[in-house]
Scaffold this motif. Structure first.
Motif, PDB file in Angstrom:
ATOM      1  N   ASP A 167       0.847  -1.196   0.000  1.00  0.00           N
ATOM      2  CA  ASP A 167       0.000   0.000   0.000  1.00  0.00           C
ATOM      3  C   ASP A 167       0.882   1.246   0.000  1.00  0.00           C
ATOM      4  O   ASP A 167       2.116   1.157   0.052  1.00  0.00           O
ATOM      5  CB  ASP A 167      -0.953   0.009   1.202  1.00  0.00           C
ATOM      6  CG  ASP A 167      -0.230  -0.096   2.549  1.00  0.00           C
ATOM      7  OD1 ASP A 167       0.863   0.512   2.694  1.00  0.00           O
ATOM      8  OD2 ASP A 167      -0.750  -0.772   3.448  1.00  0.00           O
ATOM      9  N   GLY A 168       0.255   2.398  -0.034  1.00  0.00           N
ATOM     10  CA  GLY A 168       0.987   3.649  -0.132  1.00  0.00           C
ATOM     11  C   GLY A 168       1.864   3.951   1.055  1.00  0.00           C
ATOM     12  O   GLY A 168       2.981   4.474   0.903  1.00  0.00           O
ATOM     13  N   GLU A 169       1.396   3.623   2.242  1.00  0.00           N
ATOM     14  CA  GLU A 169       2.174   3.889   3.449  1.00  0.00           C
ATOM     15  C   GLU A 169       3.457   3.069   3.462  1.00  0.00           C
ATOM     16  O   GLU A 169       4.542   3.592   3.755  1.00  0.00           O
ATOM     17  CB  GLU A 169       1.335   3.579   4.691  1.00  0.00           C
ATOM     18  CG  GLU A 169       2.031   3.935   6.002  1.00  0.00           C
ATOM     19  CD  GLU A 169       1.145   3.709   7.213  1.00  0.00           C
ATOM     20  OE1 GLU A 169       1.668   3.763   8.336  1.00  0.00           O
ATOM     21  OE2 GLU A 169      -0.072   3.482   7.039  1.00  0.00           O
ATOM     22  N   SER A 224      -3.951  -1.373  -6.672  1.00  0.00           N
ATOM     23  CA  SER A 224      -4.440  -0.682  -5.485  1.00  0.00           C
ATOM     24  C   SER A 224      -4.648   0.786  -5.812  1.00  0.00           C
ATOM     25  O   SER A 224      -3.892   1.369  -6.604  1.00  0.00           O
ATOM     26  CB  SER A 224      -3.425  -0.814  -4.337  1.00  0.00           C
ATOM     27  OG  SER A 224      -3.738   0.072  -3.274  1.00  0.00           O
ATOM     28  N   SER A 225      -5.660   1.395  -5.196  1.00  0.00           N
ATOM     29  CA  SER A 225      -5.879   2.834  -5.392  1.00  0.00           C
ATOM     30  C   SER A 225      -4.706   3.640  -4.860  1.00  0.00           C
ATOM     31  O   SER A 225      -4.463   4.766  -5.301  1.00  0.00           O
ATOM     32  CB  SER A 225      -7.176   3.269  -4.700  1.00  0.00           C
ATOM     33  OG  SER A 225      -7.112   2.997  -3.307  1.00  0.00           O
ATOM     34  N   ASP A 226      -3.942   3.063  -3.945  1.00  0.00           N
ATOM     35  CA  ASP A 226      -2.746   3.739  -3.416  1.00  0.00           C
ATOM     36  C   ASP A 226      -1.683   3.911  -4.489  1.00  0.00           C
ATOM     37  O   ASP A 226      -0.799   4.763  -4.358  1.00  0.00           O
ATOM     38  CB  ASP A 226      -2.145   2.933  -2.256  1.00  0.00           C
ATOM     39  CG  ASP A 226      -2.915   3.130  -0.962  1.00  0.00           C
ATOM     40  OD1 ASP A 226      -3.869   3.930  -0.957  1.00  0.00           O
ATOM     41  OD2 ASP A 226      -2.567   2.491   0.044  1.00  0.00           O
ATOM     42  N   ARG A 278      -1.359   9.320  -7.989  1.00  0.00           N
ATOM     43  CA  ARG A 278      -0.476   9.213  -6.825  1.00  0.00           C
ATOM     44  C   ARG A 278       0.961   8.910  -7.242  1.00  0.00           C
ATOM     45  O   ARG A 278       1.913   9.388  -6.614  1.00  0.00           O
ATOM     46  CB  ARG A 278      -1.002   8.140  -5.867  1.00  0.00           C
ATOM     47  CG  ARG A 278      -2.383   8.458  -5.331  1.00  0.00           C
ATOM     48  CD  ARG A 278      -2.753   7.639  -4.128  1.00  0.00           C
ATOM     49  NE  ARG A 278      -4.061   8.008  -3.634  1.00  0.00           N
ATOM     50  CZ  ARG A 278      -4.573   7.583  -2.479  1.00  0.00           C
ATOM     51  NH1 ARG A 278      -3.857   6.771  -1.699  1.00  0.00           N
ATOM     52  NH2 ARG A 278      -5.777   7.956  -2.101  1.00  0.00           N
TER      53      ARG A 278
END
Length: 217
Positions: free
Chosen positions: A39-41, A62-64, A69
């Motif tokens: 994920d983004g984090e 993933s939308s991340d 982004r």
């Protein structure tokens, strides 16, 4: 390049994709996976701590990892090269990725050898796009999942290389000891094989497929 000199991070929400790519690169002496993110984090943490050369990501997983982004990420980490490995065939999104100056786009149907070659190419500041992606870019879709290059002869590849370098038809004919008529015939046959209708499309194919930098035999 020395051993394990290409540092990459894998960003994909799917465990099997990350595992498969990791296994592929584990057997290559020049490539080392230094981190993974789901994920983004996690991605922000691994990029800050590992300072990779290349980020391999599927923007659809993933939308991340969505393109907007990734555009922000690219701005914040300009030294990191982006390599998309995806099954996305949406023309608008592929064009958007190109506008972001993504260095490489491959489909998940590409061979292991092509994926490895792509990593090595973009580590050298080259761009790399597989044949299927080029069909999408040029709006020439086909029903085949084949990512292999078109069936071009060594002479045809040589002619494409010279055209991509800006060599005129007359100069090309003189250099290859051909008549200008023969050069035009070759060019017509090349465009027919590639399914393109202009020299600019042919040059785009040559540059993005890596033909322009290959050595003919």
């Amino acid at each position: 390049m020395g051993k394990a000199s290409i540092r990459i991070v894998l960003a994909d929400a799917q465990f099997l994709t990350r595992t498969g790519l990791g296994h592929l690169f584990a057997g290559h002496p020049q490539i080392r996976v230094v981190g993974e993110a789901t994920d983004g984090e996690e991605l922000q943490v691994v990029l800050a701590s590992q300072n990779p050369q290349i980020l391999i990501v599927d923007h659809q997983s993933s939308s991340d990892f969505a393109l907007d982004r990734l555009a922000v990420l690219a701005k914040n980490h300009p030294a990191i090269k982006l390599m998309l490995v995806t099954d996305d065939q949406d023309h608008a999104r592929i064009r958007a990725a190109l506008a972001m100056d993504v260095q490489c786009i491959l489909t998940k149907h590409c061979s292991p050898e092509e994926i490895v070659n792509a990593v090595i190419a973009i580590a050298k500041d080259e761009k790399f796009f597989c044949h299927k992606v080029l069909e999408i870019i040029l709006e020439k879709p086909s029903d085949s999942d084949d990512c292999s290059p078109s069936n071009l002869s060594p002479r045809e590849i040589e002619i494409i290389q010279l055209i991509a370098k800006g060599v005129s038809t007359k100069e090309l004919a003189d250099q290859l000891f051909l008549s200008t008529h023969t050069v035009y015939t070759h060019r017509k046959n090349i465009m027919k094989k590639l399914g393109v209708h202009s020299v600019s499309e042919m040059i785009l194919y040559a540059v993005n497929s890596g033909i322009s930098s290959k050595t003919t035999t």
